[in-house]
Write an enzyme that holds these catalytic residues in place. Structure first.
Site, PDB file in Angstrom:
ATOM      1  N   GLY A  41      -3.659  -3.313 -28.226  1.00  0.00           N
ATOM      2  CA  GLY A  41      -2.944  -3.560 -26.987  1.00  0.00           C
ATOM      3  C   GLY A  41      -2.350  -4.619 -26.775  1.00  0.00           C
ATOM      4  N   ASP A  62      -7.754  -6.830 -38.165  1.00  0.00           N
ATOM      5  CA  ASP A  62      -8.278  -5.465 -37.488  1.00  0.00           C
ATOM      6  C   ASP A  62      -8.826  -4.561 -38.392  1.00  0.00           C
ATOM      7  OD1 ASP A  62      -8.535  -3.225 -35.895  1.00  0.00           O
ATOM      8  OD2 ASP A  62      -7.180  -4.403 -34.297  1.00  0.00           O
ATOM      9  N   ASN A  70      -5.012   5.080 -28.637  1.00  0.00           N
ATOM     10  CA  ASN A  70      -4.358   3.715 -28.513  1.00  0.00           C
ATOM     11  C   ASN A  70      -2.860   3.921 -28.179  1.00  0.00           C
ATOM     12  OD1 ASN A  70      -5.871   3.345 -31.943  1.00  0.00           O
ATOM     13  ND2 ASN A  70      -6.893   2.792 -30.004  1.00  0.00           N
ATOM     14  N   GLN A  72      -1.417   5.097 -25.754  1.00  0.00           N
ATOM     15  CA  GLN A  72      -0.701   4.715 -24.445  1.00  0.00           C
ATOM     16  C   GLN A  72      -0.322   3.243 -24.300  1.00  0.00           C
ATOM     17  OE1 GLN A  72      -3.487   2.806 -22.895  1.00  0.00           O
ATOM     18  NE2 GLN A  72      -3.078   3.072 -20.594  1.00  0.00           N
ATOM     19  N   LYS A  86      -5.145   0.757 -39.120  1.00  0.00           N
ATOM     20  CA  LYS A  86      -4.088   0.117 -38.164  1.00  0.00           C
ATOM     21  C   LYS A  86      -3.131  -1.196 -39.003  1.00  0.00           C
ATOM     22  CE  LYS A  86      -6.033   0.289 -33.576  1.00  0.00           C
ATOM     23  NZ  LYS A  86      -6.421  -0.582 -32.308  1.00  0.00           N
ATOM     24  N   ASP A 130     -10.689  -7.813 -27.350  1.00  0.00           N
ATOM     25  CA  ASP A 130     -11.164  -7.084 -25.991  1.00  0.00           C
ATOM     26  C   ASP A 130     -12.604  -7.458 -25.868  1.00  0.00           C
ATOM     27  OD1 ASP A 130     -11.980  -5.492 -27.620  1.00  0.00           O
ATOM     28  OD2 ASP A 130     -11.236  -3.702 -26.630  1.00  0.00           O
ATOM     29  N   ASN A 131     -12.983  -8.484 -26.641  1.00  0.00           N
ATOM     30  CA  ASN A 131     -14.441  -8.533 -26.481  1.00  0.00           C
ATOM     31  C   ASN A 131     -14.865 -10.037 -26.653  1.00  0.00           C
ATOM     32  OD1 ASN A 131     -15.535  -9.524 -29.425  1.00  0.00           O
ATOM     33  ND2 ASN A 131     -14.011  -7.846 -29.633  1.00  0.00           N
ATOM     34  N   CYS A 189     -12.098  -2.737 -22.050  1.00  0.00           N
ATOM     35  CA  CYS A 189     -11.050  -1.979 -21.674  1.00  0.00           C
ATOM     36  C   CYS A 189     -11.188  -0.521 -21.899  1.00  0.00           C
ATOM     37  CB  CYS A 189      -9.767  -2.526 -22.658  1.00  0.00           C
ATOM     38  SG  CYS A 189      -8.992  -3.976 -22.227  1.00  0.00           S
ATOM     39  N   CYS A 335     -24.413   6.841 -22.697  1.00  0.00           N
ATOM     40  CA  CYS A 335     -23.014   6.280 -22.089  1.00  0.00           C
ATOM     41  C   CYS A 335     -21.963   6.438 -22.990  1.00  0.00           C
ATOM     42  CB  CYS A 335     -23.402   4.650 -21.846  1.00  0.00           C
ATOM     43  SG  CYS A 335     -23.611   3.635 -23.380  1.00  0.00           S
TER      44      CYS A 335
END
Length: 377
Positions: A41, A62, A70, A72, A86, A130-131, A189, A335
């Site tokens: 993102g 990556d 993805n 969106q 990617k 994102d981590n 996210c 989860c």
């Protein structure tokens, strides 16, 4: 500095027309080498705008493949890229934006074992992850290599941008966040969601900060944190200070080499947690074996996708609502991917539950391997 070709002079005409920018700044961009950690993102707008601006060399890290979820927000990719690595898709897109660009790809996780090797040849590191483990690692690596680290983070409707650079008298990420949040307290996210426009906004500002650092124009966010709330469209800037006791950039650093960032940030599963696969779960259901299927995600996740017959008790409520969980039958906990459920199993074990199991891979594995009708995002 690298000279510009006639084709490049034409391409960057709008930059060259600005007296504050001009030819010298454009040459600096062409000579620059920028590493973007993450091609998702944030990485999408970061790399596309840096490529279009004329940064001469981009490195991308990556290990993932393009997924439908993805699209969106990750505008590097289109529907035809789903299933592709990617970085293969990113290289094609970036070179289509600017054929004068040099692209280096690293289809691997950014880890303690490879961080120095990958980052050594670049001028600036940009955190598009994102981590927490990679945030700490990218910041620490930048400190050790004396490079600026352009930070960005996003969640739901809010984002942050900063430039960490102790060698420029600015703090590092650990000065701002010396201790990571407790496991499960801050969702990713993927778990908490993100407005698709938000990474475009934050990533573009990260690209802007990198351009300012490279060219010397403007005032980068050194020693400052910019917070953005998209729902109110409110921008707030906070001052950050270097911590003289910071274990990485302080006066007497105690951390001089990469550590176990996964363990440091609480992202490794608790030990001694009994585990079963989604195939095992499916076999038990098919055989009609009595069990209690516990879903420890959040209500909005449960509403969007669930395994039939599961009972929702969010992770943060498991301990106080343990009386609602039977002790006379197997308790199978899941989860999204298996991390939160492992913590729930450990918490229940502490309360005396003996027949409790973590479903490895969570609902993502269930949707992929057992029931494709369950939405996986």
């Amino acid at each position: 500095m690298s000279e510009l070709t006639p084709a490049e002079l034409q391409r960057y005409a709008r930059h060259l027309a600005m007296p504050e920018f001009g030819l010298d700044a454009q040459k600096r961009l062409k000579s620059a080498r920028v590493l973007c950690i993450g091609a998702g993102g944030l990485g999408s707008p970061i790399t596309m705008y840096l490529a279009a601006a004329g940064v001469g060399c981009l490195g991308l890290v990556d290990p993932d493949v393009v997924e439908v979820s993805n699209l969106q927000r990750q505008l590097l990719f289109g529907q035809s890229d789903v299933g592709r690595p990617k970085l293969d898709a990113a290289r094609d897109r970036l070179l289509d934006i600017n054929p004068h660009l040099e692209v280096h790809t690293y289809p691997e996780m950014f880890t303690a074992a490879n961080s120095r090797r990958i980052a050594a040849d670049y001028d600036i590191l940009i955190d598009g992850t994102d981590n927490f483990p990679t945030r700490y690692l990218s910041s620490d690596t930048a400190v050790w290599l004396r490079k600026a680290n352009v930070y960005g983070s996003i969640l739901r409707f809010e984002g942050q941008v900063a430039v960490f650079a102790p060698h420029l008298d600015a703090p590092c990420y650990r000065c701002m966040s010396p201790t990571p949040p407790k496991p499960g307290l801050v969702p990713s996210c993927a778990e908490g969601g993100v407005l698709g426009v938000l990474p475009g906004l934050i990533g573009t500002m990260q690209a802007l900060e990198a351009i300012k650092l490279i060219t010397g124009i403007g005032q980068p966010l050194l020693g400052k944190l910019l917070h953005v709330d998209t729902l109110s469209l409110r921008f707030r800037t906070f001052n950050l200070r270097r911590d003289p006791d910071c274990p990485v950039c302080g006066e007497n650093p105690s951390i001089t080499e990469p550590i176990d960032y996964q363990g440091f940030c609480g992202m490794t599963p608790p030990p001694n947690v009994p585990t079963l696969s989604v195939q095992d779960l499916n076999e038990k259901r098919q055989a009609g074996e009595d069990h209690f299927l516990l879903d420890v995600r959040e209500p909005n996740e449960y509403e969007a996708a669930r395994i039939t017959g599961s009972t929702l008790i969010p992770l943060g409520e498991v301990a106080e609502r343990s009386s609602e969980i039977p002790r006379d039958k197997p308790v199978l906990v899941h989860c999204r991917s298996g991390m939160r459920s492992a913590k729930a199993v450990a918490a229940l074990q502490e309360q005396g539950f003996t027949n409790v199991w973590n479903v490895a891979g969570g609902i993502l594995a269930w949707a992929k391997e057992i029931d494709p009708s369950v939405p996986a995002a």
